[in-house]
Design a protein around this motif. Structure first.
Motif, PDB file in Angstrom:
ATOM      1  N   PHE A 112       0.868  -1.116   0.110  1.00 48.36           N
ATOM      2  CA  PHE A 112      -0.032   0.071   0.120  1.00 48.36           C
ATOM      3  C   PHE A 112       0.994   1.181  -0.126  1.00 48.36           C
ATOM      4  O   PHE A 112       0.540   2.254  -0.767  1.00 48.36           O
ATOM      5  N   ASP A 113       2.093   1.244   0.730  1.00 49.32           N
ATOM      6  CA  ASP A 113       2.810   2.470   0.687  1.00 49.32           C
ATOM      7  C   ASP A 113       3.300   2.847  -0.649  1.00 49.32           C
ATOM      8  O   ASP A 113       3.788   3.974  -0.984  1.00 49.32           O
ATOM      9  N   ILE A 114       3.934   1.760  -1.207  1.00 50.51           N
ATOM     10  CA  ILE A 114       4.310   1.755  -2.729  1.00 50.51           C
ATOM     11  C   ILE A 114       3.230   2.439  -3.726  1.00 50.51           C
ATOM     12  O   ILE A 114       3.337   3.596  -4.295  1.00 50.51           O
ATOM     13  N   ALA A 115       2.140   1.723  -3.573  1.00 45.88           N
ATOM     14  CA  ALA A 115       0.868   2.132  -4.275  1.00 45.88           C
ATOM     15  C   ALA A 115       0.728   3.828  -4.157  1.00 45.88           C
ATOM     16  O   ALA A 115       0.271   4.515  -5.053  1.00 45.88           O
ATOM     17  N   ILE A 116       0.540   4.131  -2.826  1.00 46.98           N
ATOM     18  CA  ILE A 116      -0.047   5.466  -2.536  1.00 46.98           C
ATOM     19  C   ILE A 116       0.774   6.648  -2.760  1.00 46.98           C
ATOM     20  O   ILE A 116       0.270   7.733  -3.363  1.00 46.98           O
ATOM     21  N   HIS A 117       2.121   6.351  -2.923  1.00 44.61           N
ATOM     22  CA  HIS A 117       2.943   7.387  -3.442  1.00 44.61           C
ATOM     23  C   HIS A 117       3.532   6.951  -4.911  1.00 44.61           C
ATOM     24  O   HIS A 117       4.179   8.057  -5.381  1.00 44.61           O
ATOM     25  N   ASN A 118       3.025   6.178  -5.587  1.00 40.39           N
ATOM     26  CA  ASN A 118       3.267   5.833  -7.011  1.00 40.39           C
ATOM     27  C   ASN A 118       1.945   5.434  -7.759  1.00 40.39           C
ATOM     28  O   ASN A 118       1.932   4.314  -8.335  1.00 40.39           O
ATOM     29  N   LEU A 216       3.510  -8.796 -11.281  1.00 40.51           N
ATOM     30  CA  LEU A 216       3.427  -7.518 -10.580  1.00 40.51           C
ATOM     31  C   LEU A 216       4.684  -7.143  -9.896  1.00 40.51           C
ATOM     32  O   LEU A 216       5.369  -6.199 -10.045  1.00 40.51           O
ATOM     33  N   ILE A 217       5.244  -8.164  -9.015  1.00 38.09           N
ATOM     34  CA  ILE A 217       6.631  -8.064  -8.683  1.00 38.09           C
ATOM     35  C   ILE A 217       7.826  -7.726  -9.691  1.00 38.09           C
ATOM     36  O   ILE A 217       8.614  -6.950  -9.207  1.00 38.09           O
ATOM     37  N   GLU A 218       7.622  -8.553 -10.661  1.00 42.17           N
ATOM     38  CA  GLU A 218       8.836  -8.252 -11.835  1.00 42.17           C
ATOM     39  C   GLU A 218       8.662  -6.906 -12.108  1.00 42.17           C
ATOM     40  O   GLU A 218       9.615  -6.159 -12.285  1.00 42.17           O
ATOM     41  N   GLY A 219       7.339  -6.080 -12.412  1.00 41.26           N
ATOM     42  CA  GLY A 219       7.125  -4.988 -12.571  1.00 41.26           C
ATOM     43  C   GLY A 219       7.894  -3.849 -11.605  1.00 41.26           C
ATOM     44  O   GLY A 219       8.493  -2.855 -11.920  1.00 41.26           O
ATOM     45  N   ILE A 220       7.616  -4.289 -10.347  1.00 40.31           N
ATOM     46  CA  ILE A 220       7.886  -3.308  -9.088  1.00 40.31           C
ATOM     47  C   ILE A 220       9.605  -3.412  -9.204  1.00 40.31           C
ATOM     48  O   ILE A 220      10.216  -2.363  -8.830  1.00 40.31           O
ATOM     49  N   LYS A 221      10.147  -4.432  -9.280  1.00 40.14           N
ATOM     50  CA  LYS A 221      11.677  -4.666  -9.459  1.00 40.14           C
ATOM     51  C   LYS A 221      12.169  -3.769 -10.284  1.00 40.14           C
ATOM     52  O   LYS A 221      13.329  -3.337 -10.319  1.00 40.14           O
ATOM     53  N   LYS A 222      11.642  -3.888 -11.564  1.00 39.50           N
ATOM     54  CA  LYS A 222      12.377  -3.111 -12.734  1.00 39.50           C
ATOM     55  C   LYS A 222      12.213  -1.849 -12.505  1.00 39.50           C
ATOM     56  O   LYS A 222      13.166  -1.007 -12.654  1.00 39.50           O
ATOM     57  N   ALA A 223      10.941  -1.240 -12.118  1.00 38.81           N
ATOM     58  CA  ALA A 223      11.046   0.266 -11.640  1.00 38.81           C
ATOM     59  C   ALA A 223      12.064   0.650 -10.669  1.00 38.81           C
ATOM     60  O   ALA A 223      12.649   1.640 -10.660  1.00 38.81           O
ATOM     61  N   TYR A 224      12.085  -0.386  -9.510  1.00 40.65           N
ATOM     62  CA  TYR A 224      12.951   0.174  -8.386  1.00 40.65           C
ATOM     63  C   TYR A 224      14.372   0.347  -8.956  1.00 40.65           C
ATOM     64  O   TYR A 224      15.127   1.150  -8.488  1.00 40.65           O
ATOM     65  N   TYR A 225      14.866  -0.670  -9.648  1.00 41.44           N
ATOM     66  CA  TYR A 225      16.431  -0.615 -10.061  1.00 41.44           C
ATOM     67  C   TYR A 225      16.533   0.280 -11.106  1.00 41.44           C
ATOM     68  O   TYR A 225      17.985   0.901 -11.289  1.00 41.44           O
ATOM     69  N   LYS A 226      15.563   0.948 -11.639  1.00 39.27           N
ATOM     70  CA  LYS A 226      15.762   2.231 -12.631  1.00 39.27           C
ATOM     71  C   LYS A 226      15.455   3.495 -11.701  1.00 39.27           C
ATOM     72  O   LYS A 226      15.514   4.690 -12.337  1.00 39.27           O
ATOM     73  N   ASN A 227      15.396   3.347 -10.487  1.00 41.07           N
ATOM     74  CA  ASN A 227      15.148   4.734  -9.759  1.00 41.07           C
ATOM     75  C   ASN A 227      13.763   5.283  -9.827  1.00 41.07           C
ATOM     76  O   ASN A 227      13.922   6.568  -9.985  1.00 41.07           O
ATOM     77  N   GLU A 228      12.696   4.718 -10.238  1.00 40.58           N
ATOM     78  CA  GLU A 228      11.478   5.091 -11.026  1.00 40.58           C
ATOM     79  C   GLU A 228      10.638   5.367  -9.793  1.00 40.58           C
ATOM     80  O   GLU A 228       9.550   5.879 -10.147  1.00 40.58           O
ATOM     81  N   LEU A 229      10.730   4.985  -8.713  1.00 38.31           N
ATOM     82  CA  LEU A 229       9.673   4.769  -7.580  1.00 38.31           C
ATOM     83  C   LEU A 229      10.042   5.668  -6.503  1.00 38.31           C
ATOM     84  O   LEU A 229      11.178   6.268  -6.296  1.00 38.31           O
ATOM     85  N   THR A 230       8.926   6.428  -5.772  1.00 37.42           N
ATOM     86  CA  THR A 230       9.299   7.207  -4.698  1.00 37.42           C
ATOM     87  C   THR A 230       8.774   6.396  -3.419  1.00 37.42           C
ATOM     88  O   THR A 230       7.724   5.770  -3.237  1.00 37.42           O
ATOM     89  N   LEU A 231       9.745   6.212  -2.669  1.00 33.45           N
ATOM     90  CA  LEU A 231       9.908   5.487  -1.500  1.00 33.45           C
ATOM     91  C   LEU A 231      10.087   5.735  -0.291  1.00 33.45           C
ATOM     92  O   LEU A 231      10.744   6.982  -0.230  1.00 33.45           O
ATOM     93  N   ASN A 232       9.911   5.188   0.995  1.00 35.33           N
ATOM     94  CA  ASN A 232      10.303   5.681   2.121  1.00 35.33           C
ATOM     95  C   ASN A 232      11.771   5.424   2.334  1.00 35.33           C
ATOM     96  O   ASN A 232      12.561   4.894   1.548  1.00 35.33           O
ATOM     97  N   LYS A 233      12.259   6.205   3.345  1.00 35.55           N
ATOM     98  CA  LYS A 233      13.817   6.103   3.272  1.00 35.55           C
ATOM     99  C   LYS A 233      14.242   4.654   3.939  1.00 35.55           C
ATOM    100  O   LYS A 233      15.477   4.385   3.798  1.00 35.55           O
TER     101      LYS A 233
END
Length: 385
Positions: A112-118, A216-233
């Motif tokens: 939910f935290d990933i979803a709500i900020h992205n 879904l997890i594959e898509g999240i991982k790709k976006a994470y390693y490309k620094n395309e997500l807004t995430l908590n510290k």
């Protein structure tokens, strides 16, 4: 009696009342997007003098009745009726005369935290992962009745549409997608085939949940390693993301498939309850006083019993704005053969014209006519006498 004078029942409390009382203070202390602020402002102005007015004159008694304009914001509970009716009419124009299945894809609350900020990224990814999952299972011949099919490598196309919801009964953030899937496969030569296990299920939900999880997890991982997500510290910590993903993989993901509907008209009417809706309808609000909002909800974990939720105004508004979708984001999407059904030459395809739909409509015409007097928007005036 002239039907122009008939009064419609109005709830004692509305979402508009809550925003009129507490929105200004809320906006001073909370960060909001331009889309969220616009939604709050539109709901406050809906059917008030701010948006101007129209007038209706009865052709019999010549009585004139004034009404304020609507805001037409898709997050306003008072502006969805006409859109809902038009949506039903459009969906009924071309359908397949087969049973239909209602399938729901949900995600674990850890996301939910990933979803709500992205939101835009995550909602698009959900639509992509869920639709690809359904299309993948449709290609497997083991789920279709292929006895009389002579094509060596048949490519099966599905007809389905999905609706994104982000709320639960208590306004908690809970993104999920409702899909309506026609219980039929359409081949290249326009042959329509039936599901092999039609009386039980369309596709196995446990297998679908695993495929959906992987996509879904594959898509999240790709976006994470490309620094395309807004995430908590905490995601900056070494190894935190990998442990987070491992925990998600080990969880049980839920895909729910409801029993089939035997009529396309029934399923369209049923799904219209889900399409043009907002997080909370006015009819559920019980009271608004002393910065406390009370509204009723169904507790599905307790045999759908009606219960009452109490939230302070800040918490209520914070929960509500979570469900305001990004600008120009399409919450209803159509897939597979849905867009080309009118061109499919098969006896199971039912195509209705506008005249047939008008005759079957339950809406009755009155003798009153609309006479526009002033439709200027943003008109700051009081109701005319």
């Amino acid at each position: 009696m002239c039907k122009l004078h008939e009064q419609t029942s109005k709830p004692h409390y509305e979402l508009q009342d809550i925003f009129n009382l507490y929105a200004d203070d809320f906006l001073k202390t909370h960060k909001t997007t331009s889309v969220q602020r616009k939604a709050l402002n539109d709901i406050q102005a809906c059917r008030t003098s701010v948006l101007g007015y129209n007038a209706r004159e009865c052709s019999e008694c010549k009585n004139v009745e004034f009404s304020y304009n609507s805001c037409r914001n898709r997050n306003c509970p008072k502006c969805q009726g006409q859109k809902r009716f038009k949506w039903i009419q459009d969906r009924l124009k071309t359908t397949i005369n087969v049973p239909y299945f209602h399938t729901v894809f949900t995600v674990p609350n850890q996301l939910f935290d990933i979803a709500i900020h992205n939101q835009r990224f995550f909602y698009n990814l959900m639509f992509q992962a869920t639709s690809d999952t359904l299309k993948l299972f449709a290609q497997n011949p083991r789920y279709w009745n292929m006895k009389d099919i002579k094509i060596e490598t048949p490519k099966t196309d599905l007809s389905f549409f999905g609706i994104l919801h982000t709320w639960g009964q208590t306004l908690v953030y809970h993104p999920h997608i409702h899909f309506i899937v026609a219980g039929a496969g359409i081949l290249k030569d326009d042959t329509i085939i039936e599901p092999k296990y039609n009386s039980k299920f369309l596709f196995p939900v446990k297998a679908m949940s695993k495929v959906f999880r992987g996509k879904l997890i594959e898509g999240i991982k790709k976006a994470y390693y490309k620094n395309e997500l807004t995430l908590n510290k905490e995601f900056n910590q070494t190894g935190f993301f990998e442990n987070f993903i491992d925990h998600l993989v080990n969880r049980k993901w839920v895909v729910y498939s409801k029993s089939q509907f035997h009529s396309s008209a029934k399923i369209v009417e049923y799904m219209s309850r889900y399409t043009h809706r907002v997080a909370l309808s006015n009819s559920r609000i019980l009271s608004v006083e002393k910065k406390i909002v009370r509204f009723k909800y169904k507790d599905y974990k307790d045999n759908s019993k009606q219960k009452i939720m109490k939230l302070d105004a800040d918490t209520f508004m914070q929960r509500f704005i979570y469900h305001i979708a990004p600008k120009r984001f399409y919450r209803i999407r159509y897939y597979g053969a849905y867009q080309r059904l009118s061109k499919v030459d098969n006896e199971k395809i039912v195509t209705l014209d506008d005249k047939t739909l008008e005759k079957s409509s339950k809406v009755k015409k009155t003798k009153c006519k609309k006479m526009p007097i002033n439709t200027k928007r943003n008109r700051l005036s009081s109701r005319p006498k």
